[in-house]
Design an enzyme around this catalytic site. Structure first.
Site, PDB file in Angstrom:
ATOM      1  N   TYR A  56     105.224  19.149  33.753  1.00  0.00           N
ATOM      2  CA  TYR A  56     104.707  17.822  34.112  1.00  0.00           C
ATOM      3  C   TYR A  56     105.782  16.737  34.057  1.00  0.00           C
ATOM      4  CZ  TYR A  56     100.172  19.713  34.839  1.00  0.00           C
ATOM      5  OH  TYR A  56      99.155  20.448  35.373  1.00  0.00           O
ATOM      6  N   VAL A  93      97.620  13.445  41.626  1.00  0.00           N
ATOM      7  CA  VAL A  93      97.962  12.762  40.380  1.00  0.00           C
ATOM      8  C   VAL A  93      99.183  11.847  40.576  1.00  0.00           C
ATOM      9  CG1 VAL A  93      96.881  14.396  38.812  1.00  0.00           C
ATOM     10  CG2 VAL A  93      99.147  14.915  39.674  1.00  0.00           C
ATOM     11  N   ASP A  94      99.618  11.707  41.851  1.00  0.00           N
ATOM     12  CA  ASP A  94     100.678  10.740  42.146  1.00  0.00           C
ATOM     13  C   ASP A  94     100.047   9.367  42.363  1.00  0.00           C
ATOM     14  OD1 ASP A  94     100.585  12.276  45.321  1.00  0.00           O
ATOM     15  OD2 ASP A  94     100.084  10.167  45.027  1.00  0.00           O
ATOM     16  N   HIS A 109      91.380  13.910  39.170  1.00  0.00           N
ATOM     17  CA  HIS A 109      92.152  14.890  38.403  1.00  0.00           C
ATOM     18  C   HIS A 109      93.202  14.228  37.533  1.00  0.00           C
ATOM     19  CE1 HIS A 109      91.113  18.284  41.497  1.00  0.00           C
ATOM     20  NE2 HIS A 109      90.110  18.018  40.688  1.00  0.00           N
ATOM     21  N   CYS A 117      96.556  10.344  24.510  1.00  0.00           N
ATOM     22  CA  CYS A 117      96.735  10.696  23.098  1.00  0.00           C
ATOM     23  C   CYS A 117      95.549  11.520  22.608  1.00  0.00           C
ATOM     24  CB  CYS A 117      96.865   9.418  22.247  1.00  0.00           C
ATOM     25  SG  CYS A 117      97.088   9.793  20.491  1.00  0.00           S
ATOM     26  N   CYS A 139      98.563   4.534  18.461  1.00  0.00           N
ATOM     27  CA  CYS A 139      98.303   4.929  17.064  1.00  0.00           C
ATOM     28  C   CYS A 139      99.515   5.531  16.378  1.00  0.00           C
ATOM     29  CB  CYS A 139      97.138   5.925  17.020  1.00  0.00           C
ATOM     30  SG  CYS A 139      97.567   7.578  17.591  1.00  0.00           S
ATOM     31  N   THR A 176      93.416  18.639  52.172  1.00  0.00           N
ATOM     32  CA  THR A 176      93.059  19.492  51.040  1.00  0.00           C
ATOM     33  C   THR A 176      92.626  20.861  51.547  1.00  0.00           C
ATOM     34  OG1 THR A 176      91.681  19.713  49.048  1.00  0.00           O
ATOM     35  CG2 THR A 176      90.692  18.576  50.936  1.00  0.00           C
ATOM     36  N   LEU A 202      96.172  19.648  58.182  1.00  0.00           N
ATOM     37  CA  LEU A 202      97.224  20.294  58.995  1.00  0.00           C
ATOM     38  C   LEU A 202      96.730  21.589  59.619  1.00  0.00           C
ATOM     39  CD1 LEU A 202     100.222  19.912  59.757  1.00  0.00           C
ATOM     40  CD2 LEU A 202     100.806  21.419  57.830  1.00  0.00           C
ATOM     41  N   ALA A 219      98.933  14.479  58.524  1.00  0.00           N
ATOM     42  CA  ALA A 219      98.192  13.288  58.079  1.00  0.00           C
ATOM     43  C   ALA A 219      98.859  12.002  58.563  1.00  0.00           C
ATOM     44  CB  ALA A 219      98.099  13.292  56.553  1.00  0.00           C
TER      45      ALA A 219
HETATM   46  C1  BV8 Z   1      85.690  22.174  36.439  1.00  0.00           C
HETATM   47  C2  BV8 Z   1      95.554  18.612  38.265  1.00  0.00           C
HETATM   48  C3  BV8 Z   1      83.796  22.374  35.138  1.00  0.00           C
HETATM   49  C4  BV8 Z   1      96.624  19.463  37.729  1.00  0.00           C
HETATM   50  C5  BV8 Z   1      94.143  20.154  39.455  1.00  0.00           C
HETATM   51  C6  BV8 Z   1      82.768  26.168  41.106  1.00  0.00           C
HETATM   52  C7  BV8 Z   1      82.290  24.954  40.628  1.00  0.00           C
HETATM   53  C8  BV8 Z   1      82.985  24.268  39.643  1.00  0.00           C
HETATM   54  C9  BV8 Z   1      84.185  24.777  39.135  1.00  0.00           C
HETATM   55  C10 BV8 Z   1      84.667  25.974  39.614  1.00  0.00           C
HETATM   56  C11 BV8 Z   1      83.963  26.667  40.589  1.00  0.00           C
HETATM   57  N1  BV8 Z   1      84.670  27.795  40.853  1.00  0.00           N
HETATM   58  C12 BV8 Z   1      85.778  27.824  40.087  1.00  0.00           C
HETATM   59  C13 BV8 Z   1      85.796  26.742  39.314  1.00  0.00           C
HETATM   60  C14 BV8 Z   1      86.834  26.425  38.333  1.00  0.00           C
HETATM   61  C15 BV8 Z   1      88.013  25.657  38.905  1.00  0.00           C
HETATM   62  C16 BV8 Z   1      88.335  26.016  40.318  1.00  0.00           C
HETATM   63  O1  BV8 Z   1      87.912  25.327  41.241  1.00  0.00           O
HETATM   64  N2  BV8 Z   1      89.141  27.047  40.483  1.00  0.00           N
HETATM   65  C17 BV8 Z   1      89.546  27.436  41.818  1.00  0.00           C
HETATM   66  C18 BV8 Z   1      91.003  27.824  41.808  1.00  0.00           C
HETATM   67  C19 BV8 Z   1      88.632  28.547  42.289  1.00  0.00           C
HETATM   68  N3  BV8 Z   1      87.739  24.241  38.815  1.00  0.00           N
HETATM   69  C20 BV8 Z   1      88.001  23.626  37.654  1.00  0.00           C
HETATM   70  O2  BV8 Z   1      88.386  24.182  36.659  1.00  0.00           O
HETATM   71  C21 BV8 Z   1      87.720  22.120  37.618  1.00  0.00           C
HETATM   72  N4  BV8 Z   1      86.954  21.843  36.468  1.00  0.00           N
HETATM   73  O3  BV8 Z   1      85.102  22.679  37.330  1.00  0.00           O
HETATM   74  O4  BV8 Z   1      85.118  21.916  35.256  1.00  0.00           O
HETATM   75  C22 BV8 Z   1      83.364  22.122  33.776  1.00  0.00           C
HETATM   76  C23 BV8 Z   1      82.024  22.209  33.530  1.00  0.00           C
HETATM   77  C24 BV8 Z   1      81.603  21.970  32.262  1.00  0.00           C
HETATM   78  C25 BV8 Z   1      82.507  21.668  31.280  1.00  0.00           C
HETATM   79  C26 BV8 Z   1      83.842  21.594  31.544  1.00  0.00           C
HETATM   80  C27 BV8 Z   1      84.294  21.826  32.807  1.00  0.00           C
HETATM   81  C28 BV8 Z   1      89.004  21.318  37.453  1.00  0.00           C
HETATM   82  C29 BV8 Z   1      89.900  21.491  38.634  1.00  0.00           C
HETATM   83  C30 BV8 Z   1      91.076  20.533  38.522  1.00  0.00           C
HETATM   84  C31 BV8 Z   1      92.340  21.296  38.308  1.00  0.00           C
HETATM   85  N5  BV8 Z   1      93.470  20.391  38.373  1.00  0.00           N
HETATM   86  N6  BV8 Z   1      95.102  19.232  39.477  1.00  0.00           N
HETATM   87  C32 BV8 Z   1      97.904  19.240  38.483  1.00  0.00           C
HETATM   88  O5  BV8 Z   1      97.917  18.539  39.511  1.00  0.00           O
HETATM   89  O6  BV8 Z   1      98.893  19.790  37.997  1.00  0.00           O
HETATM   90  S1  BV8 Z   1      93.772  20.976  40.842  1.00  0.00           S
HETATM   91  C33 BV8 Z   1      95.026  20.886  41.973  1.00  0.00           C
HETATM   92  O7  BV8 Z   1      94.516  21.470  43.165  1.00  0.00           O
HETATM   93  C34 BV8 Z   1      95.437  19.491  42.419  1.00  0.00           C
HETATM   94  O8  BV8 Z   1      94.642  18.446  41.937  1.00  0.00           O
HETATM   95  C35 BV8 Z   1      95.272  19.579  43.930  1.00  0.00           C
HETATM   96  O9  BV8 Z   1      95.121  18.358  44.523  1.00  0.00           O
HETATM   97  C36 BV8 Z   1      94.057  20.388  43.932  1.00  0.00           C
HETATM   98  C37 BV8 Z   1      93.505  20.913  45.170  1.00  0.00           C
HETATM   99  O10 BV8 Z   1      94.542  21.383  45.945  1.00  0.00           O
HETATM  100  P1  BV8 Z   1      94.857  20.595  47.301  1.00  0.00           P
HETATM  101  O11 BV8 Z   1      94.982  19.145  47.003  1.00  0.00           O
HETATM  102  O12 BV8 Z   1      93.841  20.961  48.312  1.00  0.00           O
HETATM  103  O13 BV8 Z   1      96.281  21.137  47.617  1.00  0.00           O
HETATM  104  P2  BV8 Z   1      96.609  22.527  48.340  1.00  0.00           P
HETATM  105  O14 BV8 Z   1      98.080  22.742  48.232  1.00  0.00           O
HETATM  106  O15 BV8 Z   1      95.671  23.579  47.869  1.00  0.00           O
HETATM  107  O16 BV8 Z   1      96.256  22.255  49.877  1.00  0.00           O
HETATM  108  C38 BV8 Z   1      96.984  21.287  50.589  1.00  0.00           C
HETATM  109  C39 BV8 Z   1      96.299  21.148  51.939  1.00  0.00           C
HETATM  110  O17 BV8 Z   1      96.977  20.129  52.682  1.00  0.00           O
HETATM  111  C40 BV8 Z   1      96.370  22.409  52.779  1.00  0.00           C
HETATM  112  O18 BV8 Z   1      95.107  22.618  53.397  1.00  0.00           O
HETATM  113  C41 BV8 Z   1      97.421  22.093  53.835  1.00  0.00           C
HETATM  114  O19 BV8 Z   1      97.127  22.701  55.078  1.00  0.00           O
HETATM  115  C42 BV8 Z   1      97.275  20.605  53.952  1.00  0.00           C
HETATM  116  N7  BV8 Z   1      98.504  19.925  54.377  1.00  0.00           N
HETATM  117  C43 BV8 Z   1      99.782  20.237  54.060  1.00  0.00           C
HETATM  118  N8  BV8 Z   1     100.608  19.342  54.647  1.00  0.00           N
HETATM  119  C44 BV8 Z   1      99.827  18.457  55.327  1.00  0.00           C
HETATM  120  C45 BV8 Z   1      98.494  18.814  55.146  1.00  0.00           C
HETATM  121  N9  BV8 Z   1      97.475  18.143  55.718  1.00  0.00           N
HETATM  122  C46 BV8 Z   1      97.793  17.056  56.474  1.00  0.00           C
HETATM  123  N10 BV8 Z   1      99.068  16.648  56.688  1.00  0.00           N
HETATM  124  C47 BV8 Z   1     100.096  17.319  56.136  1.00  0.00           C
HETATM  125  N11 BV8 Z   1     101.356  16.917  56.364  1.00  0.00           N
END
Ligand code: BV8
Length: 250
Positions: A56, A93-94, A109, A117, A139, A176, A202, A219
């Protein structure tokens, strides 16, 4: 264009890609360099805090060298011009939406530029490193972690997001993959509530089949074109800074 008043916009890593910020799942993306389990879960932080903090710290430094792109700037323009409700829900997160001038932004997120903290629960703005275990400004405890929602943690302000979706006329998803929940489910929540849905990406995403309309392209091109389309075609008075002409005037 429908009678448009309230808009919810979901952004993902793709909206920041052309600013030079790595996406997660595109070729060479962040997750290819690190296993999610190794760096973006609470268990990883307990198991190897140094690895997680370095991951991070590296990204927090990197985003501060980047600048908003035309997609961020167009969304900020819409935010300022739009009289109706508008909410930019970002998974990112940017801070590029804010640096482009957008104000109605919700970081579901978390944010790189905050430290959280775990002793006193206070969040402080943070632009340097956490690897050296600095004291909490509030703190003094050496218990700071990234203010980022990890997998298995509850995303922030979900109630506000669902309230905005309930009153929306349009849900737009930008840059996304539709891979991460609950964000990836918003399009279905929106459809179930009769909200029109548009995807700007994309390439087709995991959620494309759920959208009323999908436009494919970078985008930086799609978003400015869509914003102009909305601002030009929506009836007054839903445009700020263009006072409604007095009766009898065009
Ligand atoms: C939770 C912070 C519940 C960290 C991130 C069903 C329901 C609920 C939850 C789940 C479920 N199934 C599974 C889960 C659990 C899990 C999950 O979803 N897992 C996945 C992998 C299956 N979800 C969670 O754990 C979430 N929490 O559900 O809690 C709960 C209930 C009770 C009590 C407690 C908890 C939390 C998820 C958050 C995780 N943290 N980020 C960090 O950033 O380091 S997620 C991370 O992925 C980022 O935030 C990111 O933004 C996010 C999603 O990814 P994208 O943004 O879509 O990025 P990606 O690279 O995947 O895609 C980019 C896209 O852009 C592509 O399509 C590409 O084609 C396109 N692109 C590229 N260039 C361009 C473009 N488009 C346009 N122009 C361009 N130039």
């Amino acid at each position: 264009m429908m009678d448009l008043r309230n808009i919810v916009i979901l952004t993902g890593a793709g909206v920041s890609a052309e600013s030079g910020i790595d996406t997660f799942r595109s070729a060479g993306g962040l997750w290819e360099q690190h296993r999610v389990e190794d760096v973006a879960t609470p268990e990883a932080f307990v198991r190897d805090p140094e690895l997680v903090l370095r991951f991070y710290d590296m990204r927090r430094a990197a985003i501060q060298t980047k600048v908003p792109n035309p997609a961020h700037e167009a969304l900020a323009r819409l935010d300022h011009a739009w009289e109706g409700d508008l909410l930019i829900v970002t998974q990112n997160v940017d801070d590029l939406h804010e640096r482009a001038g957008a104000q109605r932004v919700l970081h579901m997120h978390g944010e790189h530029l905050n430290a959280w903290c775990t002793a006193c629960d206070v969040r402080s703005r943070w632009t340097t490193t956490l690897i050296d275990c600095p004291p909490c400004p509030a703190c003094g405890a050496t218990a700071l972690r990234p203010d980022v929602v990890w997998f298995g943690e509850m995303p922030y302000r979900m109630d506000e997001i669902f309230a905005a979706l309930r009153s929306a006329d349009l849900f737009v998803s930008i840059g996304t993959s539709g891979a991460v929940y609950p964000a990836a489910g918003f399009v279905r929540n929106a459809r179930d509530m009769g909200v029109h849905t548009l995807e700007l990406n994309l390439e087709r995403s995991q959620g494309s089949a759920w959208f009323d309309e999908t436009r494919l392209g970078p985008a930086s091109e799609l978003v400015p074109a869509w914003v102009e389309e909305v601002l030009e075609s929506c009836p007054l008075p839903w445009k700020r800074h263009r006072p409604t002409p007095p009766p009898g005037h065009p």
